[in-house]
Design a protein around this motif. Structure first.
Motif, PDB file in Angstrom:
ATOM      1  N   GLY A  39       0.810  -1.216   0.000  1.00 31.72           N
ATOM      2  CA  GLY A  39       0.000   0.000   0.000  1.00 31.72           C
ATOM      3  C   GLY A  39       0.840   1.261   0.000  1.00 31.72           C
ATOM      4  O   GLY A  39       0.558   2.213  -0.740  1.00 31.72           O
ATOM      5  N   THR A  40       1.891   1.281   0.816  1.00 28.72           N
ATOM      6  CA  THR A  40       2.755   2.460   0.877  1.00 28.72           C
ATOM      7  C   THR A  40       3.476   2.687  -0.443  1.00 28.72           C
ATOM      8  O   THR A  40       3.591   3.825  -0.925  1.00 28.72           O
ATOM      9  N   THR A  41       3.942   1.604  -1.057  1.00 27.53           N
ATOM     10  CA  THR A  41       4.620   1.727  -2.347  1.00 27.53           C
ATOM     11  C   THR A  41       3.684   2.268  -3.412  1.00 27.53           C
ATOM     12  O   THR A  41       4.046   3.156  -4.200  1.00 27.53           O
ATOM     13  N   TRP A  42       2.471   1.767  -3.423  1.00 33.24           N
ATOM     14  CA  TRP A  42       1.518   2.209  -4.439  1.00 33.24           C
ATOM     15  C   TRP A  42       1.134   3.672  -4.242  1.00 33.24           C
ATOM     16  O   TRP A  42       1.011   4.432  -5.208  1.00 33.24           O
ATOM     17  N   VAL A  43       0.952   4.083  -2.991  1.00 33.86           N
ATOM     18  CA  VAL A  43       0.636   5.486  -2.711  1.00 33.86           C
ATOM     19  C   VAL A  43       1.784   6.383  -3.165  1.00 33.86           C
ATOM     20  O   VAL A  43       1.564   7.459  -3.751  1.00 33.86           O
ATOM     21  N   ALA A  44       3.036   5.967  -2.916  1.00 36.90           N
ATOM     22  CA  ALA A  44       4.188   6.763  -3.345  1.00 36.90           C
ATOM     23  C   ALA A  44       4.224   6.904  -4.867  1.00 36.90           C
ATOM     24  O   ALA A  44       4.511   7.991  -5.394  1.00 36.90           O
ATOM     25  N   ILE A  45       3.902   5.830  -5.579  1.00 37.74           N
ATOM     26  CA  ILE A  45       3.869   5.888  -7.048  1.00 37.74           C
ATOM     27  C   ILE A  45       2.776   6.844  -7.518  1.00 37.74           C
ATOM     28  O   ILE A  45       2.995   7.676  -8.416  1.00 37.74           O
ATOM     29  N   CYS A  46       1.596   6.746  -6.909  1.00 34.78           N
ATOM     30  CA  CYS A  46       0.478   7.610  -7.317  1.00 34.78           C
ATOM     31  C   CYS A  46       0.788   9.083  -7.053  1.00 34.78           C
ATOM     32  O   CYS A  46       0.532   9.949  -7.910  1.00 34.78           O
ATOM     33  N   LEU A  47       1.330   9.388  -5.876  1.00 36.19           N
ATOM     34  CA  LEU A  47       1.637  10.776  -5.555  1.00 36.19           C
ATOM     35  C   LEU A  47       2.740  11.324  -6.456  1.00 36.19           C
ATOM     36  O   LEU A  47       2.678  12.487  -6.884  1.00 36.19           O
ATOM     37  N   ALA A  48       3.749  10.502  -6.747  1.00 35.08           N
ATOM     38  CA  ALA A  48       4.809  10.944  -7.662  1.00 35.08           C
ATOM     39  C   ALA A  48       4.242  11.213  -9.045  1.00 35.08           C
ATOM     40  O   ALA A  48       4.619  12.187  -9.714  1.00 35.08           O
ATOM     41  N   ALA A  50       1.159  12.155  -9.724  1.00 29.48           N
ATOM     42  CA  ALA A  50       0.367  13.382  -9.668  1.00 29.48           C
ATOM     43  C   ALA A  50       1.253  14.623  -9.740  1.00 29.48           C
ATOM     44  O   ALA A  50       0.937  15.592 -10.445  1.00 29.48           O
ATOM     45  N   VAL A  51       2.373  14.591  -9.017  1.00 28.79           N
ATOM     46  CA  VAL A  51       3.309  15.725  -9.063  1.00 28.79           C
ATOM     47  C   VAL A  51       3.892  15.872 -10.466  1.00 28.79           C
ATOM     48  O   VAL A  51       4.030  16.995 -10.985  1.00 28.79           O
TER      49      VAL A  51
END
Length: 249
Positions: A39-48, A50-51
């Motif tokens: 979950g943490t890895t996927w959130v980091a990918i999504c936020l990156a 978006a930026v």
């Protein structure tokens, strides 16, 4: 103020029912560490991502967009062939529907099981619960449509809802798990104080500070104060859970 408000978004994760439902429905508690890493890895990918989209939009468009929230849609239609753009736009709709159906199902389930069945009709048959769930889903969807038609950006609506859930449930939940003196009265007081503070801060006080910050503070104070007024429970939740697991084994 901007840094504090931005970091405060992290406080809301503890109180999001559509996120916590994933952990509650896990097949085995031993899988939680793996789920946390995924979950943490996927959130980091999504936020990156978006930026990256935002930075690319600044570089690509010569003039600012009328609605900056459409930058991803604008990049797709301007840079991709029509058939690829159609697939990517469908992916956007799929992401919207994924979140929407999760919110609707969690809300409907909570209203049906935790309100109707717990307080109004404890012995309700499954068919009745099914229809109550369907009607509450339609009602919640209608309220969501009304809120959307009032205007405002998607980010404003999401931020308001995120703060409300985060301040109402984000403090009582971890305290209930790990603080031995937490009581039911303290939890209820924390939920009410957090939710009311968010509403008042957003609609009356205003300002640059994200409303989840005063909401979390008010919820924490209420939880501690009202729990201290009553007698502590005989056993905390973690102890009860460990005893239940030992009994099953």
């Amino acid at each position: 103020m901007a840094i504090v408000s931005g970091l405060a978004w992290g406080l809301g994760y503890f109180g999001q029912p559509h996120i916590l439902a994933r952990f509650m429905g896990i097949r085995d508690a031993a899988l939680v560490p793996v789920a946390r890493r995924v979950g943490t890895t996927w959130v980091a990918i999504c936020l990156a991502g978006a930026v990256l989209v935002g930075v690319a939009g600044i570089a690509f468009f010569d003039t600012p967009l009328d609605n900056e929230e459409t930058v991803f849609l604008g990049l797709i239609t301007e840079t991709m062939p029509a058939w690829i753009a159609g697939i990517l736009l469908t992916a956007v709709l799929a992401a919207v529907m994924s979140t929407a159906d999760s919110q609707l199902l969690v809300t409907s389930s909570a209203l049906t099981e935790d309100v109707y069945r717990a307080y109004l009709h404890r012995d309700a048959p499954p068919r009745t619960l099914l229809w109550v769930g369907r009607l509450t889903t339609v009602a919640v969807a209608g309220v969501a449509l009304w809120l959307a038609l009032r205007g405002g950006t998607v980010l404003d609506l999401v931020a308001y809802a995120w703060a409300g859930f985060g301040a109402a449930f984000g403090v009582p939940l971890p305290l209930s798990l790990y603080w031995r003196r937490m009581t039911d009265v303290g939890a209820l007081a924390g939920m009410l104080a957090g939710a009311v503070t968010v509403v008042l801060w957003n609609n009356v006080v205003g300002g640059d500070l994200y409303e989840i910050v005063p909401g979390v503070i008010a919820s924490a104070v209420a939880c501690v104060a009202f729990s201290a007024l009553g007698s502590p429970p005989r056993r905390d939740f973690v102890t009860q859970l460990a005893e239940a697991e030992a009994a099953v084994e």
